[in-house]
Design an enzyme around this catalytic site. Structure first.
Site, short mmCIF file in Angstrom:
data_model
loop_
_atom_site.label_atom_id
_atom_site.label_comp_id
_atom_site.label_asym_id
_atom_site.label_seq_id
_atom_site.Cartn_x
_atom_site.Cartn_y
_atom_site.Cartn_z
N LYS A 210 30.31 -71.02 70.93
CA LYS A 210 29.99 -70.94 72.36
C LYS A 210 29.89 -69.48 72.79
O LYS A 210 30.88 -68.78 72.92
CB LYS A 210 31.05 -71.63 73.22
N GLY A 263 38.17 -62.51 73.72
CA GLY A 263 37.96 -62.46 75.16
C GLY A 263 39.19 -61.91 75.84
O GLY A 263 39.99 -61.18 75.22
N THR A 265 42.85 -61.50 77.79
CA THR A 265 44.22 -61.97 77.52
C THR A 265 44.53 -63.19 78.40
O THR A 265 45.20 -64.12 77.95
CB THR A 265 45.21 -60.81 77.75
N GLY A 268 43.00 -66.13 76.76
CA GLY A 268 43.73 -66.33 75.50
C GLY A 268 45.02 -67.10 75.73
O GLY A 268 45.36 -68.02 74.97
N CYS A 319 36.54 -53.60 73.83
CA CYS A 319 37.96 -53.96 73.86
C CYS A 319 38.86 -52.79 73.49
O CYS A 319 39.95 -52.65 74.01
CB CYS A 319 38.22 -55.15 72.95
N GLU A 416 43.37 -53.53 82.06
CA GLU A 416 42.08 -53.30 81.40
C GLU A 416 40.98 -53.34 82.47
O GLU A 416 40.79 -54.35 83.13
CB GLU A 416 41.85 -54.42 80.37
P1 NAD Z 1 36.63 -64.05 78.99
O1 NAD Z 1 38.00 -64.30 78.48
O2 NAD Z 1 36.38 -64.22 80.42
O3 NAD Z 1 35.56 -64.99 78.25
C1 NAD Z 1 35.42 -65.00 76.85
C2 NAD Z 1 34.80 -66.32 76.44
O4 NAD Z 1 35.71 -67.37 76.77
C3 NAD Z 1 33.49 -66.66 77.14
O5 NAD Z 1 32.64 -67.33 76.24
C4 NAD Z 1 33.94 -67.63 78.23
O6 NAD Z 1 32.93 -68.53 78.62
C5 NAD Z 1 35.05 -68.38 77.51
N1 NAD Z 1 36.05 -69.00 78.39
C6 NAD Z 1 36.43 -68.62 79.63
N2 NAD Z 1 37.37 -69.47 80.10
C7 NAD Z 1 37.58 -70.40 79.14
C8 NAD Z 1 38.44 -71.53 79.03
N3 NAD Z 1 39.27 -71.88 80.00
N4 NAD Z 1 38.41 -72.25 77.89
C9 NAD Z 1 37.59 -71.89 76.87
N5 NAD Z 1 36.74 -70.85 76.93
C10 NAD Z 1 36.75 -70.10 78.05
O7 NAD Z 1 36.26 -62.59 78.47
P2 NAD Z 1 34.95 -61.77 78.78
O8 NAD Z 1 35.06 -61.29 80.19
O9 NAD Z 1 33.75 -62.52 78.35
O10 NAD Z 1 35.11 -60.53 77.77
C11 NAD Z 1 35.85 -59.42 78.06
C12 NAD Z 1 37.22 -59.50 77.42
O11 NAD Z 1 37.10 -59.67 76.02
C13 NAD Z 1 38.00 -58.21 77.60
O12 NAD Z 1 39.33 -58.53 77.95
C14 NAD Z 1 37.95 -57.58 76.21
O13 NAD Z 1 39.02 -56.71 75.92
C15 NAD Z 1 37.97 -58.78 75.34
N6 NAD Z 1 37.45 -58.44 74.00
C16 NAD Z 1 38.35 -58.34 72.97
C17 NAD Z 1 37.90 -57.98 71.70
C18 NAD Z 1 38.87 -57.87 70.55
O14 NAD Z 1 38.41 -57.83 69.41
N7 NAD Z 1 40.18 -57.82 70.79
C19 NAD Z 1 36.55 -57.73 71.49
C20 NAD Z 1 35.67 -57.83 72.56
C21 NAD Z 1 36.14 -58.20 73.83
#
Ligand code: NAD
Length: 512
Positions: A210, A263, A265, A268, A319, A416
């Site tokens: 996804k 994504g 925290t 997560g 990230c 962040e």
């Molecule tokens: P996000 O957590 O909002 O979304 C990430 C993904 O999760 C998207 O596909 C979103 O649709 C999905 N999602 C959102 N809510 C969900 C739920 N309740 N259940 C299942 N899926 C859900 O993150 P974002 O805004 O897309 O990305 C930015 C974040 O990602 C930042 O915090 C960044 O640090 C992190 N990131 C981490 C790494 C790493 O390797 N540690 C790498 C890239 C980005």
């Protein structure tokens, strides 16, 4: 909130017409579908949503908005492909060849992927073309090799023999963990997807991918190439849609064996709860607030350039971005000056404009979020040495910004921001700066800049982070494990550790 001006200093928006780019054919090609069981299909309820160029707000394509019903079908297809058919019968060599073919196909479409990523996400073309897309290709090549190196062990045991003519023979085997839901963010869409797909396929798993709702397009182009590479039906399914809808449906689905997530925290933590019902395996790559420490014996020009790239590349939507910069007081002014020069040298512009050094952020919401942090900092008396303004016709641009005078307990220092905002702080005592660096709920990455070998390794040992770079920042390679300590994640990607994410171990113990 700061009003949005139409133009910003340094913004010369020269939007590039999508139909003139290498992505034109893909964008013009028929309606976009979900990939379920080897076929492109609309969402079960017919819903769609637009994906737009963040610089201009122009619609690039309509894509299906998958729901729980589509998740149901995709998971069923992934389960069926895992149980029987060509994938279930595949050998390591079959999977290895498949992964290599995918890499070749990606390579032959590199320009197309790079243009699509730039248009959909906003990033400057060079970041996609020379960094992220080659990075994705490297994932498939690395795990093509690793697919042929899945080994168990034979284990001598201390169990007593069962009789004079009996022996104990025990061994372990590695098996695919099963059906994997791969949920990825919008900052580096294809690379993040590849970091999950390549090891999952090498291990023999099946996947429902996804992509993020802001950036669905490169996942769909990848889907076309997976079919061309001969990936059997159901082995990779791709569902475009929203996190709270199809994302949550996958995360709570009882027939998903593992969630691999990159994504925020916050999401997560939500997934930890979602995984509970059937104790799904869970890999979490989450947020960060990565410190960069510049010692007084550093090559200061190189350090300032490195940490500037670390925070400004991809608009700080990285990230591991070097968002907290600690410079020894003896070199502090020099670091600030170089960073300001670097920031001011970046022309804001459309990601596909060759003159642009920095594109828009992924969305107006993201730019508003960055602005809110900076405005609060300004109100609290923080010094804005350069940048600090949001703008562009869609309000999606944010100037590269250098801040000083930020208190340790300020949200600018602790949260962040995910934007091009550097916070620079002087220090006098190396022991104290390690404490500051570690004083964070995050522990994703850090960098130390020094010409002193022992300083460098001592500090690397003391910093609590999944990766510590010495005299560099944001250096990645598929061989190097990458993961977060503390609230930056669970588990590791890349390397052998990354592959083991997708494998269970089975012990077989026999009396023979
Ligand atoms: P996000 O957590 O909002 O979304 C990430 C993904 O999760 C998207 O596909 C979103 O649709 C999905 N999602 C959102 N809510 C969900 C739920 N309740 N259940 C299942 N899926 C859900 O993150 P974002 O805004 O897309 O990305 C930015 C974040 O990602 C930042 O915090 C960044 O640090 C992190 N990131 C981490 C790494 C790493 O390797 N540690 C790498 C890239 C980005």
């Amino acid at each position: 909130m700061t009003p949005i001006p139409d133009t910003l200093a340094g913004l010369s928006l020269n939007p590039v017409e999508p139909s003139t780019t290498a992505a034109a054919d893909f964008l013009a090609r028929g309606p976009k579908g979900l990939l379920i069981d080897g076929r492109w299909t609309p969402a079960a309820d017919g819903a769609e949503f637009p994906t737009v160029d963040p610089a201009t707000g122009r619609q690039l394509a309509m894509v299906p908005r998958a729901s729980a019903q589509d998740a149901e079908e995709a998971v069923a297809a992934a389960r069926a492909a895992l149980k029987s058919g060509p994938w279930a019968a595949s050998t390591p060599e079959d999977r290895s060849r498949m992964l290599w073919r995918i890499a070749d196909l990606l390579e032959s479409h590199l320009e197309e992927f790079a243009a699509l990523e730039s248009l959909d996400q906003g990033k400057v073309l060079a970041t996609a073309k020379f960094g992220e897309i080659p990075g994705a290709i490297a994932q498939f090549r690395y795990y093509s090799g690793a697919a042929r190196a899945l080994e168990g062990t034979t284990v001598p045991t201390s169990l007593r023999r069962q009789g004079p003519d009996k022996q104990i023979f025990a061994y372990t085997v590695r098996e695919p963990v099963g059906v994997v839901a791969a949920i990825v963010p919008w900052n580096s869409p294809l690379l993040m997807a590849a970091m999950k797909l390549a090891p999952a396929l090498a291990a023999g798993c099946t996947v429902v991918l996804k992509p993020a709702e802001n950036t669905p397009l490169t996942a769909l182009l990848l889907g076309e190439l997976l079919l061309e590479a001969g990936v059997p039906a159901g082995v990779v399914n791709i569902l475009t849609g929203f996190g709270q809808e199809v994302g949550a449906a996958l995360a709570t689905h009882p027939d998903v064996d593992k969630i691999t997530f990159t994504g925020s925290t916050a999401v997560g933590k939500q997934l930890v709860g979602d995984a509970r019902s059937n104790l799904k395996r869970l890999t979490l790559e989450l947020g960060g607030k990565s410190p960069a420490i510049i010692m007084d014996d550093a090559d200061v020009a190189r350090a300032a350039a490195g940490v500037s790239r670390g925070i400004f590349d991809n608009g700080g939507q990285v990230c591991v971005a070097s968002s907290r910069i600690y410079a020894h007081r003896l070199v502090y002014e020099q670091v600030l000056e170089s960073m300001v020069i670097h920031a001011e040298s970046l022309n804001l512009g459309h990601g596909m404009d060759p003159a642009a050094g920095l594109g828009p952020l992924v969305s107006r919401a993201q730019a508003d979020r960055v602005d809110t942090y900076v405005a609060a900092g300004r109100a609290a008396g923080v010094s804005v040495l350069t940048g600090g303004k949001q703008g562009g016709a869609e309000g999606t641009f944010f100037q590269p910004t250098v801040l000083s005078g930020v208190a340790e307990d300020s949200p600018l220092m602790r949260e962040e921001i995910f934007g091009p905002v550097a916070v620079v702080t002087p220090f006098d005592d190396p022991a104290e700066v390690i404490e500051w660096a570690n004083d964070s709920r995050y522990g994703l990455a850090a960098s130390v800049w020094t010409e002193g070998l022992s300083n460098a390794h001592r500090m690397a040992a003391e910093i609590k982070a999944g990766t510590v770079w010495i005299n560099c920042h944001s250096y990645f390679s598929p061989e190097l494990p990458k993961g977060g300590h503390k609230q930056s994640g669970w588990g590791y990607e890349n390397g052998a550790l990354g592959l083991s994410n997708y494998l269970e171990s089975k012990t077989v113990c026999a009396v023979i």
